[in-house]
Design a protein around this motif. Sequence first.
Motif, mmCIF file in Angstrom:
data_model
loop_
_atom_site.group_PDB
_atom_site.id
_atom_site.type_symbol
_atom_site.label_atom_id
_atom_site.label_comp_id
_atom_site.label_asym_id
_atom_site.label_seq_id
_atom_site.Cartn_x
_atom_site.Cartn_y
_atom_site.Cartn_z
ATOM 1 N N ARG A 29 0.815 -1.217 0.000
ATOM 2 C CA ARG A 29 0.000 0.000 0.000
ATOM 3 C C ARG A 29 0.849 1.267 0.000
ATOM 4 N NH1 ARG A 29 -5.380 -1.148 1.930
ATOM 5 N NH2 ARG A 29 -5.552 -3.379 1.580
ATOM 6 N N PHE A 32 1.687 1.872 -3.419
ATOM 7 C CA PHE A 32 0.539 2.422 -4.150
ATOM 8 C C PHE A 32 0.366 3.909 -3.840
ATOM 9 C CE2 PHE A 32 -3.867 3.644 -4.702
ATOM 10 C CZ PHE A 32 -4.082 3.248 -6.013
ATOM 11 N N TYR A 36 0.115 6.747 -6.502
ATOM 12 C CA TYR A 36 -0.988 7.703 -6.468
ATOM 13 C C TYR A 36 -0.448 9.135 -6.580
ATOM 14 C CZ TYR A 36 -4.826 10.584 -4.843
ATOM 15 O OH TYR A 36 -5.775 11.571 -4.769
ATOM 16 N N GLN A 62 -11.334 7.630 -9.745
ATOM 17 C CA GLN A 62 -11.184 6.616 -8.692
ATOM 18 C C GLN A 62 -11.197 5.210 -9.286
ATOM 19 O OE1 GLN A 62 -13.468 7.017 -5.150
ATOM 20 N NE2 GLN A 62 -13.137 4.902 -4.514
ATOM 21 N N LEU A 66 -8.139 2.507 -8.938
ATOM 22 C CA LEU A 66 -8.364 1.166 -8.401
ATOM 23 C C LEU A 66 -8.009 0.105 -9.437
ATOM 24 C CD1 LEU A 66 -11.629 1.704 -6.309
ATOM 25 C CD2 LEU A 66 -9.267 1.524 -5.501
ATOM 26 N N TRP A 69 -4.347 -0.470 -9.129
ATOM 27 C CA TRP A 69 -4.104 -1.371 -7.993
ATOM 28 C C TRP A 69 -4.415 -2.816 -8.387
ATOM 29 C CZ3 TRP A 69 -2.189 -2.116 -3.236
ATOM 30 C CH2 TRP A 69 -2.759 -3.071 -2.402
ATOM 31 N N ARG A 70 -5.557 -2.998 -9.040
ATOM 32 C CA ARG A 70 -6.037 -4.328 -9.404
ATOM 33 C C ARG A 70 -5.104 -4.988 -10.417
ATOM 34 N NH1 ARG A 70 -10.280 -5.582 -12.970
ATOM 35 N NH2 ARG A 70 -10.789 -3.382 -13.201
ATOM 36 N N LYS A 71 -4.633 -4.211 -11.385
ATOM 37 C CA LYS A 71 -3.902 -4.801 -12.508
ATOM 38 C C LYS A 71 -2.402 -4.527 -12.486
ATOM 39 C CE LYS A 71 -7.692 -5.205 -15.726
ATOM 40 N NZ LYS A 71 -8.295 -4.770 -16.986
ATOM 41 N N ALA A 73 -0.005 -6.157 -11.484
ATOM 42 C CA ALA A 73 0.814 -7.309 -11.887
ATOM 43 C C ALA A 73 0.839 -7.483 -13.402
ATOM 44 C CB ALA A 73 0.287 -8.583 -11.227
ATOM 45 N N GLN A 74 -0.102 -6.835 -14.085
ATOM 46 C CA GLN A 74 -0.161 -6.988 -15.541
ATOM 47 C C GLN A 74 0.561 -5.872 -16.283
ATOM 48 O OE1 GLN A 74 -4.356 -7.497 -16.260
ATOM 49 N NE2 GLN A 74 -4.414 -9.296 -14.950
ATOM 50 N N LYS B 63 -7.580 11.237 -2.053
ATOM 51 C CA LYS B 63 -6.591 10.182 -1.812
ATOM 52 C C LYS B 63 -7.047 9.256 -0.678
ATOM 53 C CE LYS B 63 -1.770 9.108 -0.970
ATOM 54 N NZ LYS B 63 -0.376 9.562 -0.958
ATOM 55 N N HIS B 65 -9.971 8.585 0.183
ATOM 56 C CA HIS B 65 -11.066 7.791 -0.333
ATOM 57 C C HIS B 65 -10.545 6.611 -1.160
ATOM 58 C CE1 HIS B 65 -15.338 7.561 -0.687
ATOM 59 N NE2 HIS B 65 -15.282 7.429 -2.006
ATOM 60 N N VAL B 66 -9.583 6.921 -2.032
ATOM 61 C CA VAL B 66 -9.021 5.865 -2.892
ATOM 62 C C VAL B 66 -8.292 4.826 -2.042
ATOM 63 C CG1 VAL B 66 -7.318 5.358 -4.692
ATOM 64 C CG2 VAL B 66 -8.840 7.336 -4.932
ATOM 65 N N MET B 67 -7.461 5.313 -1.102
ATOM 66 C CA MET B 67 -6.689 4.378 -0.278
ATOM 67 C C MET B 67 -7.631 3.474 0.523
ATOM 68 S SD MET B 67 -3.505 5.017 -1.060
ATOM 69 C CE MET B 67 -2.634 4.002 0.125
ATOM 70 N N SER B 69 -10.475 2.485 -0.326
ATOM 71 C CA SER B 69 -11.196 1.554 -1.207
ATOM 72 C C SER B 69 -10.362 0.345 -1.617
ATOM 73 C CB SER B 69 -11.654 2.278 -2.481
ATOM 74 O OG SER B 69 -12.467 3.370 -2.144
ATOM 75 N N LEU B 70 -9.042 0.413 -1.362
ATOM 76 C CA LEU B 70 -8.178 -0.689 -1.797
ATOM 77 C C LEU B 70 -8.637 -2.021 -1.206
ATOM 78 C CD1 LEU B 70 -4.583 0.876 -1.637
ATOM 79 C CD2 LEU B 70 -6.159 0.751 -3.575
ATOM 80 N N ASN B 71 -9.161 -1.934 0.038
ATOM 81 C CA ASN B 71 -9.615 -3.150 0.716
ATOM 82 C C ASN B 71 -10.677 -3.896 -0.062
ATOM 83 O OD1 ASN B 71 -8.051 -3.052 3.005
ATOM 84 N ND2 ASN B 71 -9.439 -1.614 4.040
ATOM 85 N N VAL B 73 -10.927 -4.196 -3.269
ATOM 86 C CA VAL B 73 -10.542 -4.604 -4.623
ATOM 87 C C VAL B 73 -9.533 -5.741 -4.571
ATOM 88 C CG1 VAL B 73 -9.503 -3.859 -6.795
ATOM 89 C CG2 VAL B 73 -10.913 -2.265 -5.469
ATOM 90 N N ARG B 74 -9.862 -6.813 -5.237
ATOM 91 C CA ARG B 74 -8.966 -7.959 -5.288
ATOM 92 C C ARG B 74 -7.963 -7.760 -6.417
ATOM 93 N NH1 ARG B 74 -8.440 -12.905 -7.715
ATOM 94 N NH2 ARG B 74 -7.723 -14.577 -6.362
ATOM 95 N N GLN B 75 -6.676 -7.945 -6.100
ATOM 96 C CA GLN B 75 -5.650 -7.762 -7.126
ATOM 97 C C GLN B 75 -5.579 -8.983 -8.042
ATOM 98 O OE1 GLN B 75 -2.336 -6.446 -4.377
ATOM 99 N NE2 GLN B 75 -2.147 -4.890 -5.975
ATOM 100 N N GLU B 76 -5.408 -8.717 -9.324
ATOM 101 C CA GLU B 76 -5.367 -9.802 -10.308
ATOM 102 C C GLU B 76 -3.957 -10.372 -10.461
ATOM 103 O OE1 GLU B 76 -7.086 -8.516 -13.972
ATOM 104 O OE2 GLU B 76 -8.933 -7.873 -12.987
#
Lengths: 194, 246
Positions: A29, A32, A36, A62, A66, A69-71, A73-74, B63, B65-67, B69-71, B73-76
């Motif tokens: 984090r 991240f 950000y 936003q 996100l 964060w999600r991608k 690794a890609q 910021k 808010h975004v931070m 929200s990380l919880n 979201v599942r990372q791929e």
Amino acid sequence: MSAVVNLQGPGRPGPDLKEVVAKVALGDRNAFSDVYDAVAGPVLGLVIRVLRDPAQSEEVAQEVLLEVWRKAAQYRPERGEVMAWVLTIAHRRAVDRVRAAQATADREHRIAATSHTPAFDEVAEQVEGRLEREQVRRCLKGLTELQREAVALAYFRGLSYPQVAELLQAPLGTVKTRMRDGLIRLRDCLGVTL
Amino acid sequence: MSTADLHTLTGAYATHALDLAERAEFERHLEQCAACALEIAEFAATLARLGAAQAVRPPREFKQHVMASLNTVRQEAPHSEHKLAATSNGRRRAVHRFVLAACLAAALGAGGIALQQNQQADQARTRATTLQRQQDRIANLLTATDARTTSGLVTGGGTATLVWSKNQDAAALLVSQMPALKNGTIYQLWFNDGGTMRPAGQMQAGTTAVLLTGHVNRAIGIGVTVEPTGGSTQPTEAPVMLLPFV
């Protein structure tokens, strides 16, 4: 309002964002947070530029952050800088939003209503990075009018190239090639290398 | 839509100005066109400069808010190259000549890559005899009935000829007068899997012929980069040469 806005450009100081994104991919984090700080200003600015609606733009920005964060690794560092990767995501999401709105509105009317404003206007001098903006502006001026309008209408307004052709009253094929020619000239003027 | 038309869509693609059907068609083209992929990446970098020039200062609470929200979201996981290779089941993807020709023309136009096509296996054999240090496997490759070659110039000087055989699923690079390297660096070879570079061995300065490590498989070409001794898992610099399998 103390967040630092970093603009990607030649000699930009700071940590190597590519390495930071590799840490983000591991769920870091703090990493991240660094990403950000580097990209949020450009992401929000670009999305606002395309959507024009600040409230909707924050929502889309936003989603973009996100997705980073999600991608994470890609992300493929060999294919380009982090900023380019993130802003490609931002632009695509902004354009998707524009297209969705267009689908439910009177498209012809919308285009006609905005057709006499300049395709790219003055950017408010409210953040750092004036030199970078000056260079971009100078390079945009180096394009032919048709190249510049074609690139700007697609990139800053999120229009499809048939819509651009209609607005500029130019054949589809001409618009296609002018977009490419314009980007090639911009690329060379800005000294973009991978 | 013709292939030549497709290639001119790079600008519209990079600005997200294509509709879904055209986008899908172009992305199929992109898988086979390394020159297009490079141009798209350069355009993305160019447009990022335009985009970054629009930067604003986000509100501070944005910021937070975004931070927060990380919880949610599942990372791929990363895209797996092995998985892609496995699904190809050893079968080579059909190579569309016209697509590659269009890419070549574009590459030549871009000036970064000079290519000279030579489809005669006979000439490969002739060239082979002039090379001093031949390895048996390379010789096998050169005399394969389906051997094909293509040549190009190396950035900084020198020339290289790529020889490959579909039957042997192997490729070799014959080089001459490649630039000397700084201490601590080597030439590294890569298979170009549609824009993703797969390590294919290394080459010291002065080498004249080298067999690429691994199978050609679905690669659309090869690349050469300068890397630290020991090699890299992915290219760290722009290639000094790219050659397509055409």
